[in-house]
Design an enzyme around this catalytic site. Structure first.
Site, PDB file in Angstrom:
ATOM      1  N   THR A 154       0.808  -1.225   0.000  1.00  0.00           N
ATOM      2  CA  THR A 154       0.000   0.000   0.000  1.00  0.00           C
ATOM      3  C   THR A 154       0.838   1.270   0.000  1.00  0.00           C
ATOM      4  O   THR A 154       0.483   2.252  -0.657  1.00  0.00           O
ATOM      5  CB  THR A 154      -0.916  -0.005   1.251  1.00  0.00           C
ATOM      6  OG1 THR A 154      -1.817  -1.104   1.123  1.00  0.00           O
ATOM      7  CG2 THR A 154      -1.715   1.267   1.377  1.00  0.00           C
ATOM      8  N   SER A 187       1.335  -7.519  -1.271  1.00  0.00           N
ATOM      9  CA  SER A 187       2.084  -8.538  -0.517  1.00  0.00           C
ATOM     10  C   SER A 187       1.307  -9.835  -0.314  1.00  0.00           C
ATOM     11  O   SER A 187       1.872 -10.832   0.131  1.00  0.00           O
ATOM     12  CB  SER A 187       2.565  -7.986   0.819  1.00  0.00           C
ATOM     13  OG  SER A 187       1.535  -7.962   1.771  1.00  0.00           O
ATOM     14  N   THR A 206       1.409  -4.624   4.117  1.00  0.00           N
ATOM     15  CA  THR A 206       1.220  -5.004   5.528  1.00  0.00           C
ATOM     16  C   THR A 206       0.649  -6.413   5.688  1.00  0.00           C
ATOM     17  O   THR A 206       0.835  -7.042   6.731  1.00  0.00           O
ATOM     18  CB  THR A 206       0.283  -4.015   6.248  1.00  0.00           C
ATOM     19  OG1 THR A 206      -0.995  -4.024   5.604  1.00  0.00           O
ATOM     20  CG2 THR A 206       0.865  -2.617   6.265  1.00  0.00           C
ATOM     21  N   CYS A 226      -4.006 -19.011  20.708  1.00  0.00           N
ATOM     22  CA  CYS A 226      -4.079 -17.789  21.526  1.00  0.00           C
ATOM     23  C   CYS A 226      -2.977 -16.841  21.047  1.00  0.00           C
ATOM     24  O   CYS A 226      -1.844 -17.283  20.840  1.00  0.00           O
ATOM     25  CB  CYS A 226      -3.822 -18.094  22.996  1.00  0.00           C
ATOM     26  SG  CYS A 226      -4.965 -19.280  23.704  1.00  0.00           S
TER      27      CYS A 226
HETATM   28  N1  ASP Z   1      -2.856  -5.707   0.400  1.00  0.00           N
HETATM   29  C1  ASP Z   1      -1.826  -4.753   0.793  1.00  0.00           C
HETATM   30  C2  ASP Z   1      -0.490  -5.483   0.783  1.00  0.00           C
HETATM   31  O1  ASP Z   1      -0.258  -6.252   1.689  1.00  0.00           O
HETATM   32  C3  ASP Z   1      -2.131  -4.205   2.132  1.00  0.00           C
HETATM   33  C4  ASP Z   1      -1.117  -3.213   2.671  1.00  0.00           C
HETATM   34  O2  ASP Z   1      -0.034  -3.004   2.171  1.00  0.00           O
HETATM   35  O3  ASP Z   1      -1.446  -2.563   3.685  1.00  0.00           O
HETATM   36  O4  ASP Z   1       0.284  -5.324  -0.112  1.00  0.00           O
END
Ligand code: ASP
Length: 342
Positions: A14, A60, A91, A279
């Site tokens: 992102t 990703s 992320t 957990c």
């Molecule tokens: N789908 C995106 C990725 O993992 C989400 C992000 O980067 O926040 O590339």
């Protein structure tokens, strides 16, 4: 004093995405224009930096062991030229990639900081700018000479981190290990945790980037009513490794003896079975309850307080080194890079 030199490795995610008709997507070159507009990056207090961009840039969700090899190759290629590395990454799989690289980079003695953003740099209210600036400062300081993950005000050990919020700005946490640093008004390092890592795990004098191979790993999350026999064909015939996400401290239902029979058979055929807990916090203690003691007898090994992300990537790393199966079982229970607490 000579300025530190940092290499930014842009893999996608992102942070560097742009709007398209189908939602946000990576675009080659877009991040370079964004970085040129960040005044802080050219401040006299910033290290010198260069950037390389992967081709193709990825969301990703599409990252696999091949991309982990490419990141490791880039770090190995430029290891002597730079004082630290900042990896820009999506992320969704950031915690997996940071974890994988922590194992692959044997003998690492420079900072490798993974970061990303929930909102692209080109959008209003992007968190990418602050995440990048903080990561650059952590990489230049050189205090955390291991693979870390910087997001919001948290600097976490890469192989202890999990993504726990799909939309919050504080998206990552490390439930079983203290933060390595807290980036509040000033950056406060948690020296005890960092030193502990360096003392216990740095054995090699020079960097050795281990390349990963394709391996057949599955994760099964135990739930009330699970029918283990459904998984029998894959567990016994095709898998190199299996991570079982069990209840609590490593417990599985014992109303049906199928699981221990299937795991014994899978272990006998060479599948490495690792028991983690579903957990987010706490540790597996195999045999603490009668329900679950069958796992001990069936040849499964305890993942201790490793995250599932760490267990999967550690398995991939150890399988890629072509070690004997019993050695892999032993090392899965041994702290290699600060990923588990003994
Ligand atoms: N789908 C995106 C990725 O993992 C989400 C992000 O980067 O926040 O590339």
């Amino acid at each position: 004093m000579e300025k530190k030199k940092i290499l930014i490795i842009h893999t996608g995610g992102t942070i560097g995405m742009v709007r398209t008709a189908n939602g946000f997507a990576p675009k080659a070159g877009a991040i370079i224009e964004e970085l040129q507009q960040i005044r802080d990056l050219n401040s006299p207090y910033m290290p010198e930096w260069d950037i390389i961009e992967f081709d193709p840039l990825l969301d990703s969700t599409n990252v696999r062991y091949e991309q982990w090899n490419s990141i490791a190759d880039a770090i190995a290629l430029y290891y002597d030229k730079y004082d630290g590395f900042v990896v820009l990454h999506g992320t969704d799989t950031l915690a997996y990639s940071a974890s994988a690289l922590s194992f692959m980079l044997e003998g690492l003695d420079k900072p490798v900081v993974f970061t990303g953003a929930q909102i692209p740099l080109c959008e209003l209210r992007s968190d990418g700018r602050d995440n990048l600036i903080t990561s650059m400062m952590i990489a230049a300081d050189g205090v955390i000479r291991e693979v870390s993950l910087c997001f919001g005000d948290a600097i976490l050990r890469g192989n202890r981190a999990i993504k726990y919020s799909a939309d919050g700005m504080v998206a990552f946490t490390s439930p079983n290990y203290n933060m390595l640093a807290d980036a509040g008004i000033s950056i406060e390092y948690n020296h005890a945790c960092i030193n502990d890592y360096v003392k216990s795990t740095l054995h090699s004098d020079s960097l050795n980037a281990v390349r990963l191979k394709k391996s057949r790993i599955a994760v099964i999350k135990v739930f009330p009513g699970i029918q283990f026999e459904i998984f029998e064909p894959i567990m016994c015939e095709t898998l190199d490794g299996l991570v079982l996400e069990t209840f609590g401290k490593g417990n599985i239902p014992d109303y049906d003896p199928a699981l221990s029979r299937i795991i014994s058979e899978a272990s006998r055929c060479g599948t490495i079975v690792v028991v983690c807990t579903q957990c987010p916090a706490g540790t597996v203690s195999l045999g603490a309850y009668e329900a679950g003691s069958a796992l001990v007898r069936s040849g499964a090994v305890s993942g201790g307080n490793m995250t599932t992300e760490a267990a999967i990537t550690k398995l991939t790393y150890l399988l890629s080194k072509d070690l004997p199966k019993d050695e892999i079982r032993r090392l899965m229970q041994t702290d290699l890079r600060g990923e588990l607490t003994k």
